[in-house]
Design a protein around this motif. Structure first.
Motif, mmCIF file in Angstrom:
data_model
loop_
_atom_site.group_PDB
_atom_site.id
_atom_site.type_symbol
_atom_site.label_atom_id
_atom_site.label_comp_id
_atom_site.label_asym_id
_atom_site.label_seq_id
_atom_site.Cartn_x
_atom_site.Cartn_y
_atom_site.Cartn_z
ATOM 1 N N UNK A 1 -3.614 21.411 -1.430
ATOM 2 C CA UNK A 1 -4.196 22.363 -2.379
ATOM 3 C C UNK A 1 -4.204 21.809 -3.798
ATOM 4 N N UNK A 2 -4.509 20.515 -3.924
ATOM 5 C CA UNK A 2 -4.616 19.893 -5.233
ATOM 6 C C UNK A 2 -3.296 19.494 -5.857
ATOM 7 N N UNK A 3 -2.190 19.707 -5.150
ATOM 8 C CA UNK A 3 -0.869 19.365 -5.677
ATOM 9 C C UNK A 3 -0.350 18.122 -4.965
ATOM 10 N N UNK A 4 0.002 17.086 -5.727
ATOM 11 C CA UNK A 4 0.571 15.871 -5.135
ATOM 12 C C UNK A 4 1.974 16.179 -4.626
ATOM 13 N N UNK A 5 2.184 15.975 -3.317
ATOM 14 C CA UNK A 5 3.477 16.281 -2.721
ATOM 15 C C UNK A 5 4.412 15.082 -2.714
ATOM 16 N N UNK A 6 3.876 13.914 -2.359
ATOM 17 C CA UNK A 6 4.762 12.776 -2.204
ATOM 18 C C UNK A 6 3.969 11.484 -2.145
ATOM 19 N N UNK A 7 4.564 10.391 -2.642
ATOM 20 C CA UNK A 7 4.029 9.045 -2.504
ATOM 21 C C UNK A 7 4.871 8.314 -1.462
ATOM 22 N N UNK A 8 4.218 7.758 -0.440
ATOM 23 C CA UNK A 8 4.929 7.116 0.663
ATOM 24 C C UNK A 8 4.459 5.676 0.812
ATOM 25 N N UNK A 9 5.323 4.689 0.556
ATOM 26 C CA UNK A 9 4.948 3.285 0.741
ATOM 27 C C UNK A 9 4.764 2.976 2.228
ATOM 28 N N UNK A 10 3.714 2.228 2.540
ATOM 29 C CA UNK A 10 3.476 1.781 3.917
ATOM 30 C C UNK A 10 4.151 0.424 4.083
ATOM 31 N N UNK B 1 -4.076 18.869 4.562
ATOM 32 C CA UNK B 1 -3.537 17.832 3.681
ATOM 33 C C UNK B 1 -4.577 16.755 3.413
ATOM 34 N N UNK B 2 -4.567 16.243 2.195
ATOM 35 C CA UNK B 2 -5.419 15.120 1.826
ATOM 36 C C UNK B 2 -4.530 13.928 1.486
ATOM 37 N N UNK B 3 -4.961 12.756 1.934
ATOM 38 C CA UNK B 3 -4.193 11.538 1.693
ATOM 39 C C UNK B 3 -5.097 10.512 1.035
ATOM 40 N N UNK B 4 -4.581 9.882 0.004
ATOM 41 C CA UNK B 4 -5.314 8.817 -0.686
ATOM 42 C C UNK B 4 -4.453 7.558 -0.685
ATOM 43 N N UNK B 5 -5.135 6.444 -0.558
ATOM 44 C CA UNK B 5 -4.452 5.161 -0.495
ATOM 45 C C UNK B 5 -4.397 4.524 -1.875
ATOM 46 N N UNK B 6 -3.214 4.066 -2.226
ATOM 47 C CA UNK B 6 -3.044 3.236 -3.412
ATOM 48 C C UNK B 6 -2.662 1.852 -2.923
ATOM 49 N N UNK C 1 0.831 -1.205 0.000
ATOM 50 C CA UNK C 1 0.000 0.000 0.000
ATOM 51 C C UNK C 1 0.863 1.253 0.000
ATOM 52 N N UNK C 2 0.375 2.278 -0.669
ATOM 53 C CA UNK C 2 1.113 3.532 -0.776
ATOM 54 C C UNK C 2 0.164 4.695 -0.529
ATOM 55 N N UNK C 3 0.632 5.694 0.219
ATOM 56 C CA UNK C 3 -0.147 6.902 0.467
ATOM 57 C C UNK C 3 0.339 8.023 -0.442
ATOM 58 N N UNK C 4 -0.602 8.715 -1.068
ATOM 59 C CA UNK C 4 -0.280 9.930 -1.813
ATOM 60 C C UNK C 4 -0.755 11.118 -0.987
ATOM 61 N N UNK D 1 7.441 8.544 11.176
ATOM 62 C CA UNK D 1 7.802 7.970 9.875
ATOM 63 C C UNK D 1 7.447 8.935 8.745
ATOM 64 N N UNK D 2 6.297 9.609 8.885
ATOM 65 C CA UNK D 2 5.877 10.634 7.918
ATOM 66 C C UNK D 2 5.833 11.958 8.679
#
Length: 205
Positions: free
Chosen positions: A9-18, A88-93, A2-5, A32-33
């Protein structure tokens, strides 16, 4: 995996693997984050990996953790959910046998960076006040500047680009004399930032 994006403000800052059984998120540097923003508590939330998915736990944060607009203490997170922590908004991949599921139009975390992408080193040099002459490297995704209640601005780093936004306080930061608001303003090498009477130079190597 799983990865968090993380998005601001609508700009993707970083992808972080869990990649760990428990991944902590907060303002303190031992998380960790690390999200260096006043709206985020020192120890704000933790993501727990389960065999069948990801759970988010709020760690008694000041401003709360929201899942799809609802405050939660503990909840399972799905790829189409939206987590909100501060601004901040976070979405799970998550990865499946068929590849990476990416919610919405966000770029795939598995997509390699452009061949021409080269890391830049950015820093802030203080030009006036008691700290004149000091420099601070911008190594975090989000770096806050200023004093709470007076004027606070956030410099965001995504890829090779840097932007600045006004976060808090009565004062209005400026870049080359231009007022900075809640909308991200792109920073260029040698831009002059003024915040609460202190002048700073944005340097990009």
């Amino acid at each position: 995996m799983p990865t968090l994006t993380i998005t601001l403000d609508g700009v993707d800052l970083k992808d972080i693997p869990l990649s760990k059984p428990r991944t902590t998120l907060g303002r303190r540097p031992y998380n960790d984050i690390v999200v260096d923003n006043l709206a985020v508590s020192g120890e704000h939330a933790v993501f727990v990996l389960h065999p069948d998915g990801v759970e988010v736990l709020d760690l008694h944060s000041t401003n709360g953790t929201y899942l799809n607009g609802k405050a939660v203490v503990s909840a399972r997170v799905q790829p189409d959910d939206v987590l909100e922590i501060g601004r901040y908004k976070l979405r799970l991949q998550r990865e499946t046998a068929s590849g990476l599921i990416t919610p919405g139009p966000m770029p795939s975390a598995a997509e390699p960076p452009p061949p021409s992408a080269a890391p830049h080193t950015a820093r802030i040099r203080v030009l006036s006040g008691p700290a004149a002459g000091k420099e601070m490297a911008l190594t975090k995704v989000v770096t806050t500047l200023g004093k709470p209640g007076v004027a606070v601005a956030a410099i965001n780093h995504r890829g090779e680009g840097y932007t600045i936004t006004r976060v808090d306080g009565d004062g209005v930061p400026t870049v080359n004399g231009q007022p900075v608001g809640a909308e991200p303003l792109a920073l260029k090498a040698n831009d002059l930032i003024e915040l609460a009477g202190t002048q700073m130079r944005f340097l990009l190597d």
